[in-house]
Design a protein around this motif. Sequence first.
Motif, short mmCIF file in Angstrom:
data_model
loop_
_atom_site.label_atom_id
_atom_site.label_comp_id
_atom_site.label_asym_id
_atom_site.label_seq_id
_atom_site.Cartn_x
_atom_site.Cartn_y
_atom_site.Cartn_z
N GLU A 1 0.83 -1.21 0.00
CA GLU A 1 0.00 0.00 0.00
C GLU A 1 0.87 1.26 0.00
OE1 GLU A 1 -3.58 2.05 -0.17
OE2 GLU A 1 -3.28 -0.12 -0.27
N VAL A 2 1.95 1.23 0.76
CA VAL A 2 2.85 2.38 0.82
C VAL A 2 3.52 2.61 -0.54
CG1 VAL A 2 4.97 3.28 1.87
CG2 VAL A 2 3.26 2.12 3.28
N VAL A 3 3.94 1.52 -1.18
CA VAL A 3 4.55 1.62 -2.51
C VAL A 3 3.58 2.21 -3.52
CG1 VAL A 3 5.53 0.32 -4.43
CG2 VAL A 3 6.17 -0.26 -2.08
N CYS A 4 2.37 1.69 -3.56
CA CYS A 4 1.37 2.17 -4.52
C CYS A 4 1.06 3.65 -4.31
CB CYS A 4 0.10 1.33 -4.43
SG CYS A 4 0.29 -0.39 -4.94
N ARG A 5 0.93 4.06 -3.04
CA ARG A 5 0.66 5.47 -2.75
C ARG A 5 1.84 6.34 -3.17
NH1 ARG A 5 0.71 5.45 2.46
NH2 ARG A 5 -1.38 4.64 2.63
N GLU A 6 3.04 5.89 -2.86
CA GLU A 6 4.24 6.67 -3.18
C GLU A 6 4.38 6.89 -4.68
OE1 GLU A 6 9.03 6.56 -2.06
OE2 GLU A 6 7.70 4.95 -1.40
N LEU A 7 3.92 5.92 -5.48
CA LEU A 7 4.03 6.01 -6.93
C LEU A 7 2.78 6.55 -7.61
CD1 LEU A 7 5.87 2.63 -7.62
CD2 LEU A 7 6.85 4.94 -7.70
N ASN A 8 1.81 7.06 -6.79
CA ASN A 8 0.57 7.57 -7.36
C ASN A 8 -0.13 6.51 -8.22
OD1 ASN A 8 -0.26 10.01 -6.43
ND2 ASN A 8 0.29 11.17 -8.23
N CYS A 9 -0.18 5.30 -7.69
CA CYS A 9 -0.74 4.18 -8.43
C CYS A 9 -2.00 3.62 -7.78
CB CYS A 9 0.30 3.07 -8.57
SG CYS A 9 1.48 3.37 -9.90
N GLY A 10 -2.71 4.44 -7.04
CA GLY A 10 -3.93 3.97 -6.42
C GLY A 10 -3.65 3.10 -5.20
N SER A 11 -4.43 2.04 -5.03
CA SER A 11 -4.32 1.16 -3.87
C SER A 11 -3.66 -0.15 -4.24
CB SER A 11 -5.72 0.87 -3.30
OG SER A 11 -6.35 2.06 -2.90
N ALA A 12 -3.13 -0.84 -3.24
CA ALA A 12 -2.50 -2.15 -3.46
C ALA A 12 -3.57 -3.22 -3.60
CB ALA A 12 -1.58 -2.49 -2.29
N LEU A 13 -3.48 -4.02 -4.66
CA LEU A 13 -4.43 -5.11 -4.88
C LEU A 13 -3.82 -6.46 -4.50
CD1 LEU A 13 -5.95 -4.08 -8.33
CD2 LEU A 13 -6.75 -3.51 -6.03
N LYS A 14 -2.57 -6.68 -4.86
CA LYS A 14 -1.90 -7.96 -4.59
C LYS A 14 -0.45 -7.71 -4.20
CE LYS A 14 -4.66 -10.72 -7.86
NZ LYS A 14 -4.59 -11.62 -9.04
N VAL A 15 0.13 -8.69 -3.51
CA VAL A 15 1.53 -8.59 -3.11
C VAL A 15 2.28 -9.86 -3.54
CG1 VAL A 15 1.36 -6.98 -1.20
CG2 VAL A 15 0.77 -9.35 -0.81
N PRO A 16 2.57 -9.98 -4.82
CA PRO A 16 3.28 -11.17 -5.30
C PRO A 16 4.66 -11.29 -4.65
CG PRO A 16 2.39 -9.88 -7.13
CD PRO A 16 2.28 -9.04 -5.91
N THR A 17 5.08 -12.51 -4.41
CA THR A 17 6.40 -12.77 -3.84
C THR A 17 7.16 -13.72 -4.77
OG1 THR A 17 5.48 -14.58 -2.51
CG2 THR A 17 5.58 -12.41 -1.49
#
Length: 397
Positions: A251-267
């Motif tokens: 969620e922090v990454v998506c917000r920082e990149l102006n990409c909306g909300s986090a949907l999935k966290v692939p590993t």
Amino acid sequence: MSLKPAVSVILTGSGSTRCSGRVEVYHNNSWGTVCDDGWDLNDAEVVCRQLNCGSALEAPRSAHFGAGTGQIWLDHVTCSGNESSLTECQHSGFGSNTCERGQDAAVICSDVIRLAGSGSTRCSGRVEIFHNNIWGTVSDYNWNFNDAEVVCRQLKCGTALENPQFGHFGEATGQIWLSAVTCSGNESSLTECRHSGWGNNYYGHYYDVGVICSGMIRLAGSTRCSGRVEVHHNNSWGTVCDDGWDLNDAEVVCRELNCGSALKVPTSAHFRAGTGKIWLDHVTCSGNESSLTECQHSGFGSNTCERGQDAAVICSDLIRLAGSGSTRCSGRVEIFHNNIWGTISDYNWNLNDAEVVCRQLKCGSALENPQFFHFGWGNNYYGHYYDVGVICSGDKL
């Protein structure tokens, strides 16, 4: 009364320019070098500011611009980055060092460009150009995303997220250097783009432009808003280990990149394994941080990972919820198109439409489909009175 010796800084060496080169300090009537023990971007930032050379892009070591001669004046320089002069930083004392020739510190500065103004950071702010020994601004006539992309690349700040105008970072004073800037987006410097000529501007500082760049984080291996998470540290890009990687971190990454909300966290290197350093491991975010590097982690470069454990994110990308009182699953609906975030008008807006938004954001079911700018106006003119929003069940879980 004893007089304080004159102290100055210059950049010199093979391949050097006005704003890049080996750092040399004038002390006790002679020029000498700076040892690279502990030399980093904070130290380089002070040198670049002192020389009116914008921001520090790199802090090369090991005599990158050739070995100097004469005295080694400074060693173990430790700057916070806010000092006005290199000699204000902590160091081991003039002439006191444990260095050998070939350990000369250097800097590469952004030279003719910097970001300034209220609320600015190293990678966001009002765009200012250094020309004819004066810093001046850029007017917003024709200013677009391609122009901002060039600035972000020139400053080694990742990619452009926004290209704010109308004095978003405050109005400057003094010279307005450029107007009608037209970049293809591939130029290495803003001054390589077409413009109306130096100082040929008829507008005021109300029209000063800015940029918001992605800064020290990027997504690789897929699209603008999904991919392997990479972090820039110590002048190189590296990956993030997936130990404990979860939706809060994403969620922090998506917000920082102006990409909306986090949907999935692939590993497990879902978007292929990266190369280079593994910079972060055991990242633990609350989800409210403004940058991934603000989250708890085990320290830059400290990890127990192997290649193939790279963390990734898939963000909602083209859609986000914003506005007053908004949360991750309720707010004004905004769509990213043609490099601009915009709103949706309420003509025909109903619960079915809201249902699609909630599903897309993985926010459960639609509970309400508020209209008439329930979450505030997307801008300051009449049409935004009809901006729509959603309230999804994800907020009630």
